[in-house]
Write a protein that holds these residues in place. Structure first.
Motif, PDB file in Angstrom:
ATOM      1  N   GLY A   6      40.050 -25.649 -10.914  1.00  0.00           N
ATOM      2  CA  GLY A   6      40.703 -25.809  -9.614  1.00  0.00           C
ATOM      3  C   GLY A   6      39.735 -26.176  -8.505  1.00  0.00           C
ATOM      4  O   GLY A   6      40.008 -27.062  -7.687  1.00  0.00           O
ATOM      5  N   VAL A   7      38.593 -25.513  -8.455  1.00  0.00           N
ATOM      6  CA  VAL A   7      37.606 -25.785  -7.404  1.00  0.00           C
ATOM      7  C   VAL A   7      37.018 -27.181  -7.562  1.00  0.00           C
ATOM      8  O   VAL A   7      36.869 -27.924  -6.572  1.00  0.00           O
ATOM      9  CB  VAL A   7      36.493 -24.710  -7.416  1.00  0.00           C
ATOM     10  N   ALA A   8      36.699 -27.571  -8.783  1.00  0.00           N
ATOM     11  CA  ALA A   8      36.127 -28.899  -9.002  1.00  0.00           C
ATOM     12  C   ALA A   8      37.121 -29.995  -8.649  1.00  0.00           C
ATOM     13  O   ALA A   8      36.752 -31.027  -8.083  1.00  0.00           O
ATOM     14  CB  ALA A   8      35.679 -29.047 -10.454  1.00  0.00           C
ATOM     15  N   THR A   9      38.384 -29.770  -8.950  1.00  0.00           N
ATOM     16  CA  THR A   9      39.408 -30.748  -8.596  1.00  0.00           C
ATOM     17  C   THR A   9      39.569 -30.836  -7.083  1.00  0.00           C
ATOM     18  O   THR A   9      39.708 -31.930  -6.530  1.00  0.00           O
ATOM     19  CB  THR A   9      40.742 -30.371  -9.261  1.00  0.00           C
ATOM     20  N   ALA A  10      39.539 -29.699  -6.407  1.00  0.00           N
ATOM     21  CA  ALA A  10      39.676 -29.701  -4.951  1.00  0.00           C
ATOM     22  C   ALA A  10      38.463 -30.350  -4.275  1.00  0.00           C
ATOM     23  O   ALA A  10      38.615 -31.037  -3.251  1.00  0.00           O
ATOM     24  CB  ALA A  10      39.849 -28.275  -4.446  1.00  0.00           C
ATOM     25  N   LEU A  11      37.286 -30.157  -4.825  1.00  0.00           N
ATOM     26  CA  LEU A  11      36.085 -30.755  -4.238  1.00  0.00           C
ATOM     27  C   LEU A  11      36.135 -32.278  -4.239  1.00  0.00           C
ATOM     28  O   LEU A  11      35.578 -32.924  -3.361  1.00  0.00           O
ATOM     29  CB  LEU A  11      34.834 -30.285  -4.978  1.00  0.00           C
ATOM     30  N   GLY A  13      38.552 -34.136  -3.552  1.00  0.00           N
ATOM     31  CA  GLY A  13      39.286 -34.613  -2.387  1.00  0.00           C
ATOM     32  C   GLY A  13      38.543 -34.437  -1.082  1.00  0.00           C
ATOM     33  O   GLY A  13      38.734 -35.202  -0.138  1.00  0.00           O
ATOM     34  N   PHE A  14      37.693 -33.425  -1.005  1.00  0.00           N
ATOM     35  CA  PHE A  14      37.037 -33.105   0.253  1.00  0.00           C
ATOM     36  C   PHE A  14      35.633 -33.665   0.389  1.00  0.00           C
ATOM     37  O   PHE A  14      35.147 -33.837   1.512  1.00  0.00           O
ATOM     38  CB  PHE A  14      36.992 -31.581   0.455  1.00  0.00           C
ATOM     39  N   LEU A  15      34.957 -33.918  -0.712  1.00  0.00           N
ATOM     40  CA  LEU A  15      33.584 -34.411  -0.657  1.00  0.00           C
ATOM     41  C   LEU A  15      33.489 -35.761  -1.385  1.00  0.00           C
ATOM     42  O   LEU A  15      33.243 -35.811  -2.582  1.00  0.00           O
ATOM     43  CB  LEU A  15      32.624 -33.410  -1.310  1.00  0.00           C
ATOM     44  N   PRO A  16      33.693 -36.840  -0.652  1.00  0.00           N
ATOM     45  CA  PRO A  16      33.603 -38.147  -1.309  1.00  0.00           C
ATOM     46  C   PRO A  16      32.145 -38.494  -1.635  1.00  0.00           C
ATOM     47  O   PRO A  16      31.223 -38.056  -0.964  1.00  0.00           O
ATOM     48  CB  PRO A  16      34.183 -39.106  -0.273  1.00  0.00           C
ATOM     49  N   GLY A  17      31.963 -39.245  -2.667  1.00  0.00           N
ATOM     50  CA  GLY A  17      30.621 -39.679  -3.032  1.00  0.00           C
ATOM     51  C   GLY A  17      30.455 -39.752  -4.539  1.00  0.00           C
ATOM     52  O   GLY A  17      31.166 -39.090  -5.296  1.00  0.00           O
ATOM     53  N   PHE A  18      29.505 -40.567  -4.940  1.00  0.00           N
ATOM     54  CA  PHE A  18      29.283 -40.786  -6.356  1.00  0.00           C
ATOM     55  C   PHE A  18      28.738 -39.548  -7.052  1.00  0.00           C
ATOM     56  O   PHE A  18      29.170 -39.195  -8.155  1.00  0.00           O
ATOM     57  CB  PHE A  18      28.327 -41.964  -6.554  1.00  0.00           C
ATOM     58  N   SER A  19      27.803 -38.860  -6.434  1.00  0.00           N
ATOM     59  CA  SER A  19      27.226 -37.668  -7.070  1.00  0.00           C
ATOM     60  C   SER A  19      28.270 -36.560  -7.208  1.00  0.00           C
ATOM     61  O   SER A  19      28.293 -35.847  -8.228  1.00  0.00           O
ATOM     62  CB  SER A  19      26.021 -37.166  -6.280  1.00  0.00           C
ATOM     63  N   THR A  20      29.145 -36.431  -6.225  1.00  0.00           N
ATOM     64  CA  THR A  20      30.221 -35.443  -6.320  1.00  0.00           C
ATOM     65  C   THR A  20      31.159 -35.790  -7.464  1.00  0.00           C
ATOM     66  O   THR A  20      31.607 -34.909  -8.198  1.00  0.00           O
ATOM     67  CB  THR A  20      31.012 -35.382  -4.999  1.00  0.00           C
ATOM     68  N   LEU A  21      31.430 -37.076  -7.616  1.00  0.00           N
ATOM     69  CA  LEU A  21      32.295 -37.520  -8.708  1.00  0.00           C
ATOM     70  C   LEU A  21      31.695 -37.154 -10.064  1.00  0.00           C
ATOM     71  O   LEU A  21      32.388 -36.647 -10.950  1.00  0.00           O
ATOM     72  CB  LEU A  21      32.518 -39.025  -8.624  1.00  0.00           C
ATOM     73  N   ILE A  23      29.383 -34.792 -10.782  1.00  0.00           N
ATOM     74  CA  ILE A  23      29.287 -33.338 -10.952  1.00  0.00           C
ATOM     75  C   ILE A  23      30.659 -32.734 -11.250  1.00  0.00           C
ATOM     76  O   ILE A  23      30.811 -31.922 -12.166  1.00  0.00           O
ATOM     77  CB  ILE A  23      28.647 -32.684  -9.708  1.00  0.00           C
ATOM     78  N   THR A  24      31.670 -33.147 -10.480  1.00  0.00           N
ATOM     79  CA  THR A  24      33.001 -32.588 -10.706  1.00  0.00           C
ATOM     80  C   THR A  24      33.598 -33.070 -12.030  1.00  0.00           C
ATOM     81  O   THR A  24      34.322 -32.322 -12.677  1.00  0.00           O
ATOM     82  CB  THR A  24      33.957 -32.922  -9.546  1.00  0.00           C
ATOM     83  N   ALA A  25      33.286 -34.289 -12.447  1.00  0.00           N
ATOM     84  CA  ALA A  25      33.766 -34.770 -13.748  1.00  0.00           C
ATOM     85  C   ALA A  25      33.170 -33.924 -14.868  1.00  0.00           C
ATOM     86  O   ALA A  25      33.864 -33.578 -15.829  1.00  0.00           O
ATOM     87  CB  ALA A  25      33.409 -36.237 -13.934  1.00  0.00           C
ATOM     88  N   PHE A  26      31.906 -33.581 -14.744  1.00  0.00           N
ATOM     89  CA  PHE A  26      31.265 -32.725 -15.744  1.00  0.00           C
ATOM     90  C   PHE A  26      31.905 -31.334 -15.754  1.00  0.00           C
ATOM     91  O   PHE A  26      32.208 -30.788 -16.820  1.00  0.00           O
ATOM     92  CB  PHE A  26      29.767 -32.608 -15.469  1.00  0.00           C
ATOM     93  N   LEU A  27      32.121 -30.746 -14.576  1.00  0.00           N
ATOM     94  CA  LEU A  27      32.710 -29.407 -14.498  1.00  0.00           C
ATOM     95  C   LEU A  27      34.140 -29.389 -15.017  1.00  0.00           C
ATOM     96  O   LEU A  27      34.543 -28.450 -15.720  1.00  0.00           O
ATOM     97  CB  LEU A  27      32.659 -28.893 -13.058  1.00  0.00           C
TER      98      LEU A  27
END
Length: 61
Positions: A6-11, A13-21, A23-27
């Motif tokens: 849930g947290v990774a999915t919500a992040l 939407g709120f933190l755009p950027g390639f590195s966020t993508l 990290i959240t894809a891994f999580l």
């Protein structure tokens, strides 16, 4: 692990950027990899006495 999902999915939407993508894809992938077999075993344990319900669940997959 459900909260990590849930947290990774919500992040995303709120933190755009390639590195966020990345990290959240891994999580999210890690959480799904853990929750998949866990949910399967939980459902089998819950519906141990009710075989028709289990067969309906397996047919839906």
């Amino acid at each position: 692990m459900l909260s990590v999902l849930g947290v990774a999915t919500a992040l995303r939407g709120f933190l755009p950027g390639f590195s966020t993508l990345l990290i959240t894809a891994f999580l999210i992938g890690l959480a799904i990899a853990v929750l998949g077999p866990t949910m399967s075993s939980v459902i089998k344990n819950i519906s141990r006495g009710t075989r028709p319900l289990l067969s309906e669940f397996q047919r839906s997959l």
